[in-house]
Design a protein around this motif. Structure first.
Motif: not given
Length: 729
Positions: A680-693
């Motif tokens: 819900n807080h996705h940012v435009s810089d894809g490298s700053r959206n960590p994958r969550v497991l």
């Protein structure tokens, strides 16, 4: 509830007495020749495959059958453990029920169905109590998956009359084609004090028709009996059932009294009298809890293992006891906890018997942390008259010892098996300015769900809840605490804390129970999940916490995270990351209680371990370091009420993965909230959206599956978590 594997008896068909069995026989003076054999037809019990076999016995064989059942229960308790005391008292009643009624056409519903061991023996499952190799074949409660003679999976309390009303209603609506004959509810061993039992009595009287309520009155609950109903019941016993007021008559129910509740012939006659009755009736039977246990000579002797042997002079192995009608405050004897030195009569210890193999072992987490909490609260009683500990039964199981209760006096209240009342009662105490602490098992608190929402949270009542046995465990399917986080953490206005050490646990308790008006006091209810096996094991062995060794920094204070704190070093600093809570704090001075704690700074991977799963977080981080050279960030969230958004935001820099670990149900639980946050807080810089497991439990009921096996099933092991992390790189 705990279980232990049976061991000690020779598994051959001769059922030779050796090892633990020899000790058991010696303890109870049971000659090996009468120890029941699962392969020896000379014993009656080994020949009972169904209730039809009970009906086929000669009248003079019933007492011998009861004797063999009692002998079996005594041996089973020493080898395997279980709810032995209540079953010892119900031997004759259960034999009589199956002698008179025709199960499963006649439906027998057992309340607090830990009273059903004898029923299981008589319905084709005797080998599960006779043969140690088969001890694990049956649950401690009724279960339709085991037998058509079991009506419900029933491990909770007070519901038998309501369930029986439902069975009888369908029978009466469908008529002869229903396939249902007599409907019998077997209640007692404390369950009559549950509010839903009174709702059932009320409905039964209105509904009418055939309904037989067998009230097993053994003058005990799990601990002592508490409540205004027990005086009238005592007078009914003393008067042979004639005294008034009679609470059953007051509901409009017919009533019969049987004083000789451990006389199988008297019970057969009583049940024959009410069989096929055309209206609801209560059959009040007076039984002896733990009937057949070896009695101890004096209260002083009860602190030792010395005991006089059981007498088998009587037909069924029951001998006279003076362990009844004590005048001391708790309406039971001077046993300390619920699993030591059980004996006949009003004995709290006979509720649950640990097997001999468990005697002398350290306290389990419930008792360990329960005793710790009571020790912290007790010194405050003198100065805080409104501080009250409330237990809806099961006090000893949760470390609320007999000695503590006596010292606490009016600061301790046992409400009986009444979780709904206990929580509402606590809300009333809080409204008046008192400080209530309600303590019981996670799965029992489910019965108070409405009160948690309404009386407690909606009213912002300052109630502290000690939530025992929360999370995964090897318990049966009615006692699993895997759902407590999904329940408590989603109640508006309630705060749920999940401490990972004794120090945090006591600090949480002190904060939650801070006197009203204190600067740092919470404004509403606080639930504290009592630490479980993984936490206690790590406190006893610091090597299980390889990152911190159990040495953690002081609680963080609220502070904003500097924007550049993490980007400069590629990781985050425990010195600078303090975090602010993403909800409005009701008290500024209390905000730090909801901040997450960063116990190791790192990069690439952040591992957040909730509560009992926190040791796994440190162990996984150590494996990543040793095997892959990855220094992971390790975080203890300490609560599951809200997310620490500053910490989550800081993880965007330098972390490709965020791993959440929780020992509870994933769906609707805490981990999903972390996933949802980043989604819900996705940012435009894809490298700053960590994958969550997310790692946690499936939405399912489990029954007596070991904790180790559950962890394997749900991927909650170092190997499985590490493999999942490295597979993603």
């Amino acid at each position: 509830m705990r279980s232990a594997s049976g061991n000690g008896f020779d598994s051959s068909d001769s059922f030779a007495v050796s090892g633990a069995a020899e000790r058991t026989a010696r303890l109870h003076d049971i000659p090996p020749s009468i120890t029941p054999s699962h392969g020896d037809d000379s014993h009656l019990l080994s020949r009972i495959a169904s209730p039809a076999d009970v009906k086929a016995l000669a009248p003079n064989e019933l007492a011998e059958l009861c004797r063999e059942i009692r002998t079996t229960l005594l041996a089973y308790g020493h080898q395997h453990g279980g709810h032995i005391g209540s079953n010892l008292g119900m031997v004759e009643a259960t034999v009589a029920l199956h002698r008179v009624f025709d199960s499963p056409r006649d439906r027998i519903v057992f309340d607090v169905s830990h009273q059903s061991y004898v029923h299981k023996m008589l319905t084709g499952r005797a080998a599960a109590y006779l043969d140690p190799d088969r001890f694990s074949e049956v649950t401690g409660f009724t279960n339709p998956d085991e037998s058509k003679h079991d009506q419900f999976v029933l491990g909770h309390t007070g519901t038998s009359i309501s369930l029986a009303c439902g069975l009888a209603k369908t029978r009466d609506m469908e008529g002869p084609n229903s396939g249902i004959g007599n409907v019998i509810a077997v209640i007692g061993d404390g369950s009559l004090s549950s509010g839903v039992a009174f709702e059932g009595l009320n409905n039964a009287a209105e509904q009418g028709g055939n309904l037989i309520i067998v009230f097993n009155d053994n003058e005990m609950s799990i601990a002592g009996d508490f409540g205004g109903m027990y005086g009238p019941l005592a007078r009914l016993r003393a008067s042979g059932g004639t005294a008034q007021p009679n609470l059953f008559n007051a509901f409009g129910l017919d009533y019969r009294y049987v004083e000789a509740g451990n006389d199988v012939s008297a019970l057969v006659a009583a049940f024959e009298e009410v069989r096929d009755i055309d209206h609801p009736v209560v059959v009040h039977i007076h039984t002896l809890k733990g009937a057949g246990y070896d009695g101890e000579e004096t209260h002083a002797d009860r602190q030792t293992a010395s005991a006089s042997p059981v007498s088998f002079d009587s037909p069924t192995g029951v001998h006279p006891t003076d362990n009844v009608n004590h005048s001391e405050p708790w309406h039971s004897d001077h046993c300390n906890l619920s699993d030591h030195e059980p004996h006949e009569g009003q004995c709290e210890a006979s509720h649950w018997q640990n097997p001999d193999a468990a005697i002398g072992k350290p306290d389990d987490p419930r008792k360990h942390y329960g005793k710790m909490a009571m020790a912290a609260l007790e010194p405050r009683f003198a100065a805080e008259p409104g501080l009250v500990v409330i237990s809806p039964a099961t006090p000893g199981s949760n470390g609320i010892t007999h000695e503590f209760r006596e010292r606490a006096g009016a600061h301790y209240v046992d409400t009986g098996i009444t979780e709904s009342h206990a929580v509402a009662y606590a809300a009333g105490i809080a409204r008046a300015g008192g400080t209530p602490v309600v303590a019981t098992t996670a799965s029992f608190f489910q019965r108070a769900y409405d009160q948690f929402f309404q009386e407690m949270s909606l009213n912002r009542s300052r109630v502290t809840v000690l939530d025992f046995l929360g999370g995964l465990s090897g318990s049966d399917n009615t006692h699993s605490g895997a759902y407590d986080v999904t329940m408590f953490s989603n109640i508006p206005g309630a705060t749920m804390l999940v401490p990972t050490s004794a120090r945090d646990y006591l600090a949480d308790l002190a904060w939650a129970t801070a006197p009203a008006g204190s600067a740092d006091a919470p404004a509403g209810p606080v639930v504290i999940r009592v630490p479980g096996e993984a936490i206690l094991a790590a406190e006893r062995d610091a090597t299980l916490l390889p990152v911190t060794g159990g040495q953690i920094a002081d609680r963080p204070q609220s502070a904003s995270l500097p924007a550049s704190a993490s980007s400069a070093s590629g990781g985050i600093s425990a010195a600078t990351v303090r975090g602010t809570v993403s909800v409005t704090a009701q008290h500024a001075g209390a905000r730090h209680m909801l901040d997450w704690r960063v116990n190791q700074t790192g990069s690439q991977v952040a591992i957040i371990g909730l509560g009992n799963a926190y040791p796994l977080a440190e162990q996984t981080a150590a494996a990543l370091s040793d095997d892959y050279g990855i220094t992971a960030t390790v975080i203890d969230p300490r609560q599951c009420t809200s997310l620490d958004s500053d910490v989550l935001e800081s993880l965007r820099d330098g972390h490709q993965q965020v791993i959440t670990l929780e020992d509870g149900q994933l769906e609707g639980g805490w981990s999903e909230k972390v996933t949802a946050y980043y989604a819900n807080h996705h940012v435009s810089d894809g490298s700053r959206n960590p994958r969550v497991l997310n790692f946690g439990a499936a939405k399912e009921f489990t029954d007596r599956v070991s904790l180790g096996e559950l962890n394997e099933r749900y991927g909650l092991t170092v190997e499985q978590v590490t493999e999942a992390i490295t597979r993603c790189f």
